[in-house]
Design a protein around this motif. Sequence first.
Motif, mmCIF file in Angstrom:
data_model
loop_
_atom_site.group_PDB
_atom_site.id
_atom_site.type_symbol
_atom_site.label_atom_id
_atom_site.label_comp_id
_atom_site.label_asym_id
_atom_site.label_seq_id
_atom_site.Cartn_x
_atom_site.Cartn_y
_atom_site.Cartn_z
ATOM 1 N N MET A 1 -16.095 8.986 1.059
ATOM 2 C CA MET A 1 -15.948 10.220 1.828
ATOM 3 C C MET A 1 -14.585 10.870 1.608
ATOM 4 S SD MET A 1 -18.845 10.730 3.199
ATOM 5 C CE MET A 1 -18.370 12.133 4.215
ATOM 6 N N THR A 2 -13.542 10.057 1.499
ATOM 7 C CA THR A 2 -12.215 10.637 1.262
ATOM 8 C C THR A 2 -12.133 11.248 -0.138
ATOM 9 O OG1 THR A 2 -11.403 8.442 0.598
ATOM 10 C CG2 THR A 2 -11.039 9.098 2.873
ATOM 11 N N ALA A 3 -12.780 10.601 -1.106
ATOM 12 C CA ALA A 3 -12.810 11.178 -2.455
ATOM 13 C C ALA A 3 -13.573 12.491 -2.457
ATOM 14 C CB ALA A 3 -13.438 10.186 -3.429
ATOM 15 N N LYS A 4 -14.636 12.551 -1.677
ATOM 16 C CA LYS A 4 -15.419 13.789 -1.565
ATOM 17 C C LYS A 4 -14.585 14.892 -0.931
ATOM 18 C CE LYS A 4 -19.740 15.531 0.438
ATOM 19 N NZ LYS A 4 -20.936 15.164 1.254
ATOM 20 N N ASP A 5 -13.807 14.545 0.104
ATOM 21 C CA ASP A 5 -12.923 15.519 0.738
ATOM 22 C C ASP A 5 -11.907 16.075 -0.250
ATOM 23 O OD1 ASP A 5 -14.147 15.420 3.154
ATOM 24 O OD2 ASP A 5 -12.513 14.462 4.238
ATOM 25 N N LYS A 6 -11.360 15.202 -1.085
ATOM 26 C CA LYS A 6 -10.352 15.645 -2.044
ATOM 27 C C LYS A 6 -10.950 16.616 -3.056
ATOM 28 C CE LYS A 6 -7.265 11.644 -1.812
ATOM 29 N NZ LYS A 6 -6.679 10.495 -2.555
ATOM 30 N N ARG A 7 -12.197 16.368 -3.445
ATOM 31 C CA ARG A 7 -12.859 17.275 -4.399
ATOM 32 C C ARG A 7 -13.122 18.637 -3.784
ATOM 33 N NH1 ARG A 7 -15.929 12.560 -5.566
ATOM 34 N NH2 ARG A 7 -17.667 13.384 -4.302
ATOM 35 N N GLN A 8 -13.457 18.642 -2.476
ATOM 36 C CA GLN A 8 -13.794 19.896 -1.805
ATOM 37 C C GLN A 8 -12.566 20.622 -1.297
ATOM 38 O OE1 GLN A 8 -16.504 18.654 1.259
ATOM 39 N NE2 GLN A 8 -18.262 18.544 -0.135
ATOM 40 N N THR B 1 0.825 -1.211 0.000
ATOM 41 C CA THR B 1 0.000 0.000 0.000
ATOM 42 C C THR B 1 0.858 1.260 0.000
ATOM 43 O OG1 THR B 1 -0.234 -0.168 2.423
ATOM 44 C CG2 THR B 1 -1.998 -1.094 1.071
ATOM 45 N N ASP B 2 2.046 1.212 0.620
ATOM 46 C CA ASP B 2 2.976 2.338 0.499
ATOM 47 C C ASP B 2 3.418 2.498 -0.953
ATOM 48 O OD1 ASP B 2 2.873 3.104 3.111
ATOM 49 O OD2 ASP B 2 4.838 2.343 3.672
ATOM 50 N N PHE B 3 3.771 1.379 -1.575
ATOM 51 C CA PHE B 3 4.253 1.393 -2.957
ATOM 52 C C PHE B 3 3.177 1.903 -3.905
ATOM 53 C CE2 PHE B 3 4.703 -0.814 -7.060
ATOM 54 C CZ PHE B 3 5.971 -0.373 -7.440
ATOM 55 N N MET B 4 1.903 1.595 -3.601
ATOM 56 C CA MET B 4 0.786 1.990 -4.470
ATOM 57 C C MET B 4 0.253 3.373 -4.127
ATOM 58 S SD MET B 4 -1.288 -1.631 -4.754
ATOM 59 C CE MET B 4 -2.400 -0.994 -6.018
ATOM 60 N N GLY B 5 0.976 4.118 -3.320
ATOM 61 C CA GLY B 5 0.571 5.483 -3.023
ATOM 62 C C GLY B 5 -0.478 5.610 -1.949
ATOM 63 N N GLY B 6 -0.533 4.641 -1.020
ATOM 64 C CA GLY B 6 -1.434 4.751 0.114
ATOM 65 C C GLY B 6 -2.836 4.228 -0.122
ATOM 66 N N LYS B 7 -3.002 3.259 -1.008
ATOM 67 C CA LYS B 7 -4.339 2.693 -1.251
ATOM 68 C C LYS B 7 -4.663 1.652 -0.185
ATOM 69 C CE LYS B 7 -4.235 3.576 -6.225
ATOM 70 N NZ LYS B 7 -4.321 3.009 -7.596
ATOM 71 N N ARG B 8 -4.823 2.127 1.069
ATOM 72 C CA ARG B 8 -5.033 1.232 2.214
ATOM 73 C C ARG B 8 -6.377 0.503 2.140
ATOM 74 N NH1 ARG B 8 0.263 2.513 3.804
ATOM 75 N NH2 ARG B 8 0.454 4.760 4.129
ATOM 76 N N TYR B 9 -7.317 1.066 1.399
ATOM 77 C CA TYR B 9 -8.648 0.473 1.345
ATOM 78 C C TYR B 9 -8.636 -0.930 0.745
ATOM 79 C CZ TYR B 9 -8.377 2.096 -3.517
ATOM 80 O OH TYR B 9 -7.981 2.330 -4.805
ATOM 81 N N LEU B 10 -7.607 -1.248 -0.031
ATOM 82 C CA LEU B 10 -7.515 -2.589 -0.612
ATOM 83 C C LEU B 10 -7.496 -3.666 0.465
ATOM 84 C CD1 LEU B 10 -4.862 -1.937 -3.432
ATOM 85 C CD2 LEU B 10 -7.341 -2.217 -3.696
ATOM 86 N N VAL B 11 -6.903 -3.345 1.600
ATOM 87 C CA VAL B 11 -6.836 -4.306 2.700
ATOM 88 C C VAL B 11 -8.230 -4.611 3.232
ATOM 89 C CG1 VAL B 11 -5.880 -4.740 5.006
ATOM 90 C CG2 VAL B 11 -4.513 -3.550 3.291
ATOM 91 N N GLY B 12 -9.102 -3.610 3.278
ATOM 92 C CA GLY B 12 -10.463 -3.829 3.758
ATOM 93 C C GLY B 12 -11.208 -4.849 2.916
ATOM 94 N N ASN C 1 -4.270 8.176 9.570
ATOM 95 C CA ASN C 1 -3.277 9.243 9.577
ATOM 96 C C ASN C 1 -3.162 9.904 8.205
ATOM 97 O OD1 ASN C 1 -2.043 9.631 12.194
ATOM 98 N ND2 ASN C 1 -1.291 7.539 12.032
ATOM 99 N N ASP C 2 -3.239 9.098 7.146
ATOM 100 C CA ASP C 2 -3.161 9.655 5.792
ATOM 101 C C ASP C 2 -4.319 10.618 5.526
ATOM 102 O OD1 ASP C 2 -0.905 8.199 5.248
ATOM 103 O OD2 ASP C 2 -1.961 6.584 4.205
ATOM 104 N N VAL C 3 -5.536 10.160 5.821
ATOM 105 C CA VAL C 3 -6.726 10.955 5.525
ATOM 106 C C VAL C 3 -6.761 12.231 6.350
ATOM 107 C CG1 VAL C 3 -9.252 10.962 5.652
ATOM 108 C CG2 VAL C 3 -8.063 8.946 4.775
ATOM 109 N N MET C 4 -6.296 12.172 7.596
ATOM 110 C CA MET C 4 -6.386 13.314 8.502
ATOM 111 C C MET C 4 -5.062 14.059 8.639
ATOM 112 S SD MET C 4 -8.843 11.840 11.529
ATOM 113 C CE MET C 4 -9.104 13.512 12.141
ATOM 114 N N ARG C 5 -4.193 13.891 7.675
ATOM 115 C CA ARG C 5 -2.850 14.456 7.798
ATOM 116 C C ARG C 5 -2.856 15.957 8.041
ATOM 117 N NH1 ARG C 5 -0.131 12.168 3.481
ATOM 118 N NH2 ARG C 5 0.558 10.547 4.909
ATOM 119 N N TYR C 6 -3.759 16.682 7.405
ATOM 120 C CA TYR C 6 -3.772 18.142 7.556
ATOM 121 C C TYR C 6 -4.964 18.630 8.365
ATOM 122 C CZ TYR C 6 0.059 18.224 4.283
ATOM 123 O OH TYR C 6 1.270 18.030 3.684
ATOM 124 N N GLN C 7 -5.588 17.718 9.085
ATOM 125 C CA GLN C 7 -6.622 18.128 10.031
ATOM 126 C C GLN C 7 -5.959 18.551 11.343
ATOM 127 O OE1 GLN C 7 -9.890 18.376 9.259
ATOM 128 N NE2 GLN C 7 -9.361 17.713 7.178
#
Length: 471
Positions: free
Chosen positions: A443-450, A320-331, A377-383
């Motif tokens: 929700m994370t995709a929505k955050d990125k758009r906004q 997931t690090d190599f793929m740029g943080g696509k952690r959702y694949l694990v779910g 941590n990735d999603v909330m990095r700048y929160q």
Amino acid sequence: MLAKFNGYLNGRESRPGEAKLLRKLDFFILSFCCLTYFFNYLDRSNLSNAYVSGMKEELNFQGNQLNVINTVFTVGYILGQIPSNLALTYVAPRIFFPVMIVLWGGLTMITAAVHNPQSIMAIRFFLGLAESSTFVGTHYILGAWYTEKELGKRSGIFTASGLAGTMFGGFIQSGIHSSLDGTRGLSGWRWLFIIDGLITLPIALYGLFLFPDTPTTTRAPYLSPSERALAIARMPDANPVESRLNFAFARKVFSTWYWYGFVMLWIIAGETESFSTNSLLALYMKSHPTNKYTVTQLNNYPTGVPAVGIVSTLFWATLTDFMGGKRYLVGFFIGITGIVTSALVLAQFSSTATVFGAYYWAGAVYACQATFFAWCNDVMRYQDDRLRSVVIASMNLGSNAVNAWWSILFYSANFAPKFTRGMWAMLGCSIALMLWTGGIVYMTAKDKRQGPDNVEPTEEMAERSIYKPKE
């Protein structure tokens, strides 16, 4: 081999002297934290190992008393998490961690003197309080020293060390049972707790003298003044702790989707680990209707479950690090794993070998621990930092609060060998995990758009953290 390992952790050097600094940090921080977590998990798993190695009969366990003891431990673990992490902001980690290690080492040795299950219940409650410092405390320390591009792999290695404690507990128990059973009139399972407690003491001394605390407070003799300055400079500016824990802050926490999204994610994912954390394979073997297993087999065969977990954790953390943080694949992977493995255990046609294979495969779900905390941590990095810390703490609290009663309801020892109720619970959790993972992706995709809600990373922040904000 060591050079390859350092390359795996550190990648390319971004600043002069940074690779050397990271080698020192990795050696002293990871060695101490991983050893601590190893023996932390060793103490937890060895209760089940002792249970199937003579403790059940000697102490006259009845019904689901083993599950009740595990629940009592979980209650202590839950109650100790926030106070222990707050203590790290007042007491130097090089003092606090060793004190907790000595405390739980002493409680582990005291377990060797018990004469009934009720005594173990009392001991395990305080053991949970002491051991609660390890997981959340380590993530606090790792976050203080390592940047975003470095943290994922360290988290995976840290998680794998706990699984190694679970895996080697069986081998240690079988070795002690075969060599010390009856020595000085003590059963082998009692010697296990004595030895476990004793071997934690050198780790406490190691931490007392060589653990580096945090970048701004370190007095580690192996770090030069320039390395201490570099350790501070390469991390993003920390927000000063000025906001108070008041109603306005609580309203802020509960008005964002992060708290609900990630707390529920870890609650569901934590229950997909129940196959492994409740030692179901060992209990399945102990209660098998036709096959009878020796003490050595009862302790050694289940070690394959955490072994699979170690491989899965390191694989997914790296991928997931190599793929740029696509952690959702694990779910999605864990959801599929849970559905298939629980169905195999439930199936009437499944042979003993098939059930063994299902339990081994189920060990792969351990990958969610390191990956999902990294995802948060990735999603909330700048929160807001305080908001992020509350969400991460709430994830672990929520999961353990459910674990306090989940095992009794679905995986009680007297449900062995089939655990039918638990298998259906696993099916439900696996489906829910995939649906919830999809929701967080949306929700994370929505955050990125906004765009960021609160904080836009500045050029200075990007420079200091060695992280370039997305354009």
